[in-house]
Structures are given as C-alpha cells and as structure tokens.
Design a protein around this motif. Structure first.
Motif, PDB file in Angstrom:
ATOM      1  N   GLY A  29      -7.876  -6.509   7.959  1.00  0.00           N
ATOM      2  CA  GLY A  29      -7.551  -7.079   6.651  1.00  0.00           C
ATOM      3  C   GLY A  29      -6.061  -7.042   6.385  1.00  0.00           C
ATOM      4  N   THR A  30      -5.418  -5.967   6.778  1.00  0.00           N
ATOM      5  CA  THR A  30      -3.971  -5.844   6.614  1.00  0.00           C
ATOM      6  C   THR A  30      -3.254  -6.922   7.420  1.00  0.00           C
ATOM      7  OG1 THR A  30      -4.137  -3.464   6.291  1.00  0.00           O
ATOM      8  CG2 THR A  30      -1.993  -4.296   6.931  1.00  0.00           C
ATOM      9  N   ILE A  31      -3.695  -7.127   8.640  1.00  0.00           N
ATOM     10  CA  ILE A  31      -3.092  -8.157   9.496  1.00  0.00           C
ATOM     11  C   ILE A  31      -3.303  -9.537   8.883  1.00  0.00           C
ATOM     12  CG2 ILE A  31      -3.254  -9.274  11.762  1.00  0.00           C
ATOM     13  CD1 ILE A  31      -4.011  -6.416  12.853  1.00  0.00           C
ATOM     14  N   LEU A  32      -4.514  -9.805   8.420  1.00  0.00           N
ATOM     15  CA  LEU A  32      -4.830 -11.093   7.802  1.00  0.00           C
ATOM     16  C   LEU A  32      -3.997 -11.332   6.549  1.00  0.00           C
ATOM     17  CD1 LEU A  32      -6.668 -13.632   7.696  1.00  0.00           C
ATOM     18  CD2 LEU A  32      -8.229 -12.263   6.292  1.00  0.00           C
ATOM     19  N   ILE A  33      -3.913 -10.330   5.699  1.00  0.00           N
ATOM     20  CA  ILE A  33      -3.143 -10.461   4.460  1.00  0.00           C
ATOM     21  C   ILE A  33      -1.668 -10.708   4.783  1.00  0.00           C
ATOM     22  CG2 ILE A  33      -2.351  -9.260   2.379  1.00  0.00           C
ATOM     23  CD1 ILE A  33      -5.278 -10.208   2.301  1.00  0.00           C
ATOM     24  N   ALA A  34      -1.130 -10.014   5.766  1.00  0.00           N
ATOM     25  CA  ALA A  34       0.279 -10.213   6.140  1.00  0.00           C
ATOM     26  C   ALA A  34       0.524 -11.650   6.610  1.00  0.00           C
ATOM     27  CB  ALA A  34       0.675  -9.226   7.223  1.00  0.00           C
ATOM     28  N   LYS A  35      -0.448 -12.206   7.341  1.00  0.00           N
ATOM     29  CA  LYS A  35      -0.299 -13.584   7.823  1.00  0.00           C
ATOM     30  C   LYS A  35      -0.439 -14.604   6.698  1.00  0.00           C
ATOM     31  CE  LYS A  35      -1.922 -12.846  12.518  1.00  0.00           C
ATOM     32  NZ  LYS A  35      -3.001 -13.105  13.484  1.00  0.00           N
ATOM     33  N   LEU A  36      -1.361 -14.342   5.769  1.00  0.00           N
ATOM     34  CA  LEU A  36      -1.665 -15.304   4.714  1.00  0.00           C
ATOM     35  C   LEU A  36      -0.901 -15.071   3.420  1.00  0.00           C
ATOM     36  CD1 LEU A  36      -5.550 -15.483   5.043  1.00  0.00           C
ATOM     37  CD2 LEU A  36      -3.869 -17.076   5.970  1.00  0.00           C
ATOM     38  N   GLU A  37      -0.205 -13.968   3.334  1.00  0.00           N
ATOM     39  CA  GLU A  37       0.427 -13.527   2.088  1.00  0.00           C
ATOM     40  C   GLU A  37       1.250 -14.617   1.405  1.00  0.00           C
ATOM     41  OE1 GLU A  37       3.573 -10.087   0.810  1.00  0.00           O
ATOM     42  OE2 GLU A  37       2.347  -9.782   2.592  1.00  0.00           O
ATOM     43  N   HIS A  38       1.971 -15.380   2.150  1.00  0.00           N
ATOM     44  CA  HIS A  38       2.853 -16.385   1.557  1.00  0.00           C
ATOM     45  C   HIS A  38       2.137 -17.710   1.287  1.00  0.00           C
ATOM     46  CE1 HIS A  38       6.117 -13.632   2.159  1.00  0.00           C
ATOM     47  NE2 HIS A  38       5.794 -13.510   3.421  1.00  0.00           N
ATOM     48  N   ARG A  41      -2.259 -17.585  -3.219  1.00  0.00           N
ATOM     49  CA  ARG A  41      -1.674 -17.281  -4.528  1.00  0.00           C
ATOM     50  C   ARG A  41      -1.951 -15.861  -4.973  1.00  0.00           C
ATOM     51  NH1 ARG A  41       0.683 -18.846  -8.964  1.00  0.00           N
ATOM     52  NH2 ARG A  41      -0.287 -18.736 -11.003  1.00  0.00           N
ATOM     53  N   ARG A  42      -3.132 -15.378  -4.756  1.00  0.00           N
ATOM     54  CA  ARG A  42      -3.509 -14.050  -5.224  1.00  0.00           C
ATOM     55  C   ARG A  42      -4.083 -13.209  -4.075  1.00  0.00           C
ATOM     56  NH1 ARG A  42      -2.515 -15.408 -10.136  1.00  0.00           N
ATOM     57  NH2 ARG A  42      -3.628 -16.743 -11.530  1.00  0.00           N
ATOM     58  N   PRO A  43      -3.215 -12.644  -3.252  1.00  0.00           N
ATOM     59  CA  PRO A  43      -3.708 -11.884  -2.095  1.00  0.00           C
ATOM     60  C   PRO A  43      -4.535 -10.656  -2.464  1.00  0.00           C
ATOM     61  CG  PRO A  43      -1.324 -11.646  -2.324  1.00  0.00           C
ATOM     62  CD  PRO A  43      -1.751 -12.678  -3.304  1.00  0.00           C
ATOM     63  N   MET A  44      -4.290 -10.075  -3.644  1.00  0.00           N
ATOM     64  CA  MET A  44      -5.056  -8.886  -4.027  1.00  0.00           C
ATOM     65  C   MET A  44      -6.529  -9.212  -4.258  1.00  0.00           C
ATOM     66  SD  MET A  44      -3.530  -6.135  -3.626  1.00  0.00           S
ATOM     67  CE  MET A  44      -4.867  -5.162  -4.255  1.00  0.00           C
ATOM     68  N   LEU A  45      -6.835 -10.432  -4.685  1.00  0.00           N
ATOM     69  CA  LEU A  45      -8.240 -10.816  -4.834  1.00  0.00           C
ATOM     70  C   LEU A  45      -8.939 -10.827  -3.482  1.00  0.00           C
ATOM     71  CD1 LEU A  45      -8.047 -13.664  -7.491  1.00  0.00           C
ATOM     72  CD2 LEU A  45      -8.791 -11.299  -7.803  1.00  0.00           C
ATOM     73  N   ARG A 138       3.010  -2.847  -1.897  1.00  0.00           N
ATOM     74  CA  ARG A 138       3.731  -3.654  -0.921  1.00  0.00           C
ATOM     75  C   ARG A 138       3.853  -5.121  -1.324  1.00  0.00           C
ATOM     76  NH1 ARG A 138       2.435  -6.881   3.118  1.00  0.00           N
ATOM     77  NH2 ARG A 138       0.232  -6.431   3.087  1.00  0.00           N
ATOM     78  N   ILE A 139       2.792  -5.705  -1.866  1.00  0.00           N
ATOM     79  CA  ILE A 139       2.835  -7.154  -2.092  1.00  0.00           C
ATOM     80  C   ILE A 139       3.124  -7.559  -3.534  1.00  0.00           C
ATOM     81  CG2 ILE A 139       1.326  -7.613  -0.137  1.00  0.00           C
ATOM     82  CD1 ILE A 139      -0.926  -8.192  -2.028  1.00  0.00           C
ATOM     83  N   TRP A 140       2.999  -6.653  -4.481  1.00  0.00           N
ATOM     84  CA  TRP A 140       3.286  -7.038  -5.866  1.00  0.00           C
ATOM     85  C   TRP A 140       4.761  -6.859  -6.135  1.00  0.00           C
ATOM     86  CZ3 TRP A 140      -1.030  -5.008  -9.622  1.00  0.00           C
ATOM     87  CH2 TRP A 140      -2.163  -5.814  -9.466  1.00  0.00           C
ATOM     88  N   THR A 141       5.411  -7.958  -6.340  1.00  0.00           N
ATOM     89  CA  THR A 141       6.819  -7.928  -6.693  1.00  0.00           C
ATOM     90  C   THR A 141       6.973  -8.631  -8.035  1.00  0.00           C
ATOM     91  OG1 THR A 141       7.155  -9.992  -5.467  1.00  0.00           O
ATOM     92  CG2 THR A 141       7.603  -7.946  -4.300  1.00  0.00           C
ATOM     93  N   PRO A 142       8.039  -8.368  -8.769  1.00  0.00           N
ATOM     94  CA  PRO A 142       8.212  -9.028 -10.056  1.00  0.00           C
ATOM     95  C   PRO A 142       8.156 -10.548  -9.935  1.00  0.00           C
ATOM     96  CG  PRO A 142       9.836  -7.277  -9.776  1.00  0.00           C
ATOM     97  CD  PRO A 142       9.116  -7.436  -8.457  1.00  0.00           C
ATOM     98  N   GLY A 143       7.430 -11.168 -10.865  1.00  0.00           N
ATOM     99  CA  GLY A 143       7.331 -12.621 -10.897  1.00  0.00           C
ATOM    100  C   GLY A 143       6.294 -13.190  -9.941  1.00  0.00           C
TER     101      GLY A 143
END
Length: 145
Positions: A29-38, A41-45, A138-143
């Motif tokens: 899941g970590t690998i998948l999220i890193a690839k799809l993160e950008h 829209r809502r990777p935490m979901l 790690r993935i929540w940044t302002p804005g």
C-alpha cells in the motif's frame, strides 16, 4: 488435550497469517500510494479503504476458523448463535475489536482462539493507527487534501 493443542496450532497459524497479510498490505500500500500520490486527489481515502478491507479480511479468516473448529467438534459457540456465517462473522468482529458483547460465547478449546483473536486485533488495529498517522504526516501538506 488434543483439542487444546489443535486450538493452539490454529491460533498460531492465524496470527502468522494475519501478521504476514497486514505487513504485505501495508508495505505494498505504501508503494502504491507513493506511485499514485500525485495523481489521486485524496490519497488518505485510499489508505483508509485498504486498511479497513485488510481488517475485514483478517476477521473473515478468524470466522472461518471458528466455523471449522465448531464443525469439527473443537469447541462451540453458544448463546444467540445459530451456526450461520453471519453469526461467526459477528462473533469474530466482537472478538477482533475486543468489543466482547457476550451474546455469543465460546465454549471449550475455541476460547483460546477467541482470546488470541482479541490480542491479534488489538495489535493490528494499533499498527494500522500508527501507519495511518505516519502516512498522514508524510502526505498531508498545507493546501492539499
């Protein structure tokens, strides 16, 4: 004594299987999220969905074990229990989450597996919470959602 040994073996196998499953899902899941993160829209979901489905799968594994043990006479469930798949699933949820409502109770060696499921669920839920926190950090940044 043989039934108690069978319950201990079933417990060890289930713990090993759940730990392995949880590790693999979180790792992949970590690998998948890193690839799809950008691209999503809502990777935490996605993270929360993956974790939830993993817990449900682990609960189902224990429910299958309870059904198999009762079917083979290695303990039983009593109370508001009709030996349906829904009852085994419900009892497994109550055990895994340490809710322990008590309307369905284990009898005989199956109690060992129920106790181990509670400990396993507690461990895996804590692991998931820690993973969720670290992922959010790690993935929540302002804005960004």
């Amino acid at each position: 004594m043989t039934e108690l040994l069978a319950a201990a073996v079933v417990s060890c196998l289930l713990v090993a299987l759940c730990l392995y499953l949880h590790f693999q899902v979180l790792r992949n899941g970590t690998i998948l999220i890193a690839k799809l993160e950008h691209r999503i829209r809502r990777p935490m979901l996605l993270v929360m969905t993956i974790i939830f489905l993993t817990h449900v799968t682990e609960i189902i594994l224990f429910a299958i074990a309870f059904w198999t043990m009762e079917f083979n006479g290695i303990g039983s469930l009593s109370g508001a229990h009709t030996s349906t798949a829904a009852d085994f699933f419900y009892f497994s949820i109550a055990s895994y989450t340490t809710l322990g409502i008590g309307d369905i109770t284990p009898e005989g060696p199956i109690r060992v597996v129920a106790g181990i499921e509670a400990l396993t669920g507690l461990l895996l839920i804590a692991w998931s919470a820690s993973f969720t926190y670290l992922t959010m950090e790690r993935i929540w940044t302002p804005g960004r959602d």
